[in-house]
Design an enzyme around this catalytic site. Structure first.
Site, PDB file in Angstrom:
ATOM      1  N   LYS A  68       6.236 -73.015  -0.861  1.00  0.00           N
ATOM      2  CA  LYS A  68       5.426 -74.194  -0.557  1.00  0.00           C
ATOM      3  C   LYS A  68       4.011 -73.772  -0.138  1.00  0.00           C
ATOM      4  O   LYS A  68       3.853 -72.723   0.491  1.00  0.00           O
ATOM      5  CB  LYS A  68       6.119 -74.856   0.650  1.00  0.00           C
ATOM      6  CG  LYS A  68       5.978 -76.336   0.738  1.00  0.00           C
ATOM      7  CD  LYS A  68       6.940 -76.826   1.806  1.00  0.00           C
ATOM      8  CE  LYS A  68       6.226 -77.769   2.734  1.00  0.00           C
ATOM      9  NZ  LYS A  68       7.065 -78.483   3.649  1.00  0.00           N
ATOM     10  N   LYS A 108      14.636 -71.970   9.396  1.00  0.00           N
ATOM     11  CA  LYS A 108      13.774 -71.231  10.334  1.00  0.00           C
ATOM     12  C   LYS A 108      14.562 -70.110  11.018  1.00  0.00           C
ATOM     13  O   LYS A 108      14.091 -68.991  11.145  1.00  0.00           O
ATOM     14  CB  LYS A 108      13.213 -72.182  11.386  1.00  0.00           C
ATOM     15  CG  LYS A 108      12.331 -73.260  10.776  1.00  0.00           C
ATOM     16  CD  LYS A 108      11.001 -73.359  11.445  1.00  0.00           C
ATOM     17  CE  LYS A 108       9.953 -74.000  10.568  1.00  0.00           C
ATOM     18  NZ  LYS A 108       9.706 -75.390  10.850  1.00  0.00           N
ATOM     19  N   LYS A 143      -0.183 -73.516   5.575  1.00  0.00           N
ATOM     20  CA  LYS A 143      -1.329 -73.060   6.346  1.00  0.00           C
ATOM     21  C   LYS A 143      -1.069 -71.679   6.946  1.00  0.00           C
ATOM     22  O   LYS A 143      -1.985 -70.898   7.173  1.00  0.00           O
ATOM     23  CB  LYS A 143      -1.587 -74.073   7.467  1.00  0.00           C
ATOM     24  CG  LYS A 143      -2.931 -73.905   8.082  1.00  0.00           C
ATOM     25  CD  LYS A 143      -3.076 -74.710   9.348  1.00  0.00           C
ATOM     26  CE  LYS A 143      -4.303 -74.200  10.083  1.00  0.00           C
ATOM     27  NZ  LYS A 143      -4.391 -74.667  11.437  1.00  0.00           N
TER      28      LYS A 143
END
Ligand code: TRP
Length: 367
Positions: free
Chosen positions: A231, A141, A234
């Site tokens: 991946k 991240k 959402k």
């Protein structure tokens, strides 16, 4: 009862090919982040596995199944309060709609059991900064330059994200969990929970915490339909990359039609390097049918082009989620019921958590 079949990775981590037979009085625990509606990756990677596992146990085994939403973990990402609140409802409705039966397991919100935060502190005091800085999830991240929310620098990063794996360990150990079903992206966090369990046991001269076994979900990671090197997520800007389990068959069909494949003609083959799009679709079919990749490729040998493959997957998705869709709509309209399920779940979870936390306090000298 399905026969045990475990492929061993290490003594502490097993890939499930069928549901294991748990020893008497096992505690099987897992949470997912409440990111709202559940997509195919969440479903095949976690939720359907929860359903299969909690349905596999017989009463006399006295196993405890605890599943829920890691809403405290959700605070590590910037979110409006109203969005988090809506996401919590949508996630719990999706989980129940997907077939996880609140009568067979404890279903609850992590934040409604304050002992999570309490044990988190005790474990934080046992965790070295070095160990945390080697965790790949936060590293990915911090160094993800697309991710403006994190400021893309270590200095700007919030401590909550850095300490995220300790809270996860607290979640698991709070219930003295013996098994934790997760996707393989969580393996490193599970190793930390074992390491903290043994540090605690050693420091406080006890064998209080069992070392939890990781149960790796049978389906490989589900990838984005549009860019099958990433991946399924959402937060993907291209929403055609992601299928939600409560979407209409028309929308699902449209997304599958647009899924990236390749220009190789003829029979389909599984080749993640040269045919990532086709391989992702095969993996989804294997997951839905609970079959291995090899078995799936063999069964799909009648397919001669991409259109046939896409039609087939649409049909499977329609069958799998026909009831889910309607049930999800009903549940989201009935928040009183959802509140009741979670309240009952929290009460049961808290009963176990407070008893274990009392013992932790006694062992550490806090009581
Ligand atoms: N970190 C997990 C994820 O992102 C969610 C999680 C939080 C979890 N606490 C947990 C999973 C405890 C298993 C056990 O998916």
């Amino acid at each position: 009862m399905i026969r045990t079949s475990l492929r061993l990775y290490s003594s502490a981590s097993v890939q499930i090919t069928t549901i294991p037979k748990f020893a008497q009085r096992s505690t099987i625990f897992s949470l997912v982040q409440p990111t709202g509606k559940i997509h195919l990756g969440n479903y095949l990677g976690a939720i359907r596995n929860w359903k299969d596992i909690s349905e596999s146990s017989e009463n006399e085994q006295e196993n405890t199944f605890i599943f829920g939403l890691a809403d405290l973990h959700a605070l590590t990402l910037p979110n409006e309060a109203s969005v988090l609140k809506r996401n919590r409802y949508e996630a719990i409705a999706s989980i129940i709609a997907a077939g996880v039966d609140p009568e067979k397991c404890i279903l609850y919100h992590q934040s409604s059991v304050p002992e999570h935060a309490e044990l988190n502190w005790v474990l934080t005091c046992l965790t070295s900064m070095g160990l945390l800085s080697r965790m790949t999830t936060w590293k990915s991240k911090v160094f993800d330059s697309d991710n403006a929310a994190f400021g893309s620098s270590e200095q700007n990063m919030k401590a909550g994200l850095f300490c995220y794996p300790v809270l996860q360990s607290a979640d698991i150990l709070l219930y003295k969990s013996t098994h934790v079903p997760v996707g393989d992206d969580q393996s490193q966090h599970l190793e930390l929970s074992r390491s903290l369990a043994s540090s605690f046991n050693k420091q406080f001269k006890s064998d209080f915490f069992p070392l939890p076994t990781t149960l790796l979900t049978p389906t490989n990671k589900v990838l984005s339909l549009r860019n099958p090197t990433k991946k399924m997520s959402k937060s993907d800007l291209d929403q055609n990359s992601c299928i939600y389990i409560n979407e209409s068959p028309e929308v699902i069909q449209k997304k599958v039609r647009k899924a990236t494949t390749d220009s190789i003609q003829g029979k389909i083959t599984f080749d993640e390097v040269n045919r990532p799009g086709v391989s992702n679709l095969i993996n989804i079919i294997a997951g839905l049918k609970r079959n291995s990749i090899d078995q799936t490729v063999e069964e799909l040998s009648w397919i001669t082009n991409h259109k046939e493959l896409k039609d087939y997957i649409c049909e499977l998705l329609d069958t799998e989620f026909r009831d889910t869709r309607q049930y999800f709509e009903e549940l989201t309209r009935n928040t009183t019921y959802l509140d009741k399920v979670c309240r009952l779940g929290s009460e049961k979870a808290r009963e176990i958590a407070s008893k274990n936390m009392r013992e932790v306090k006694r062992l550490t000298g806090l009581d």
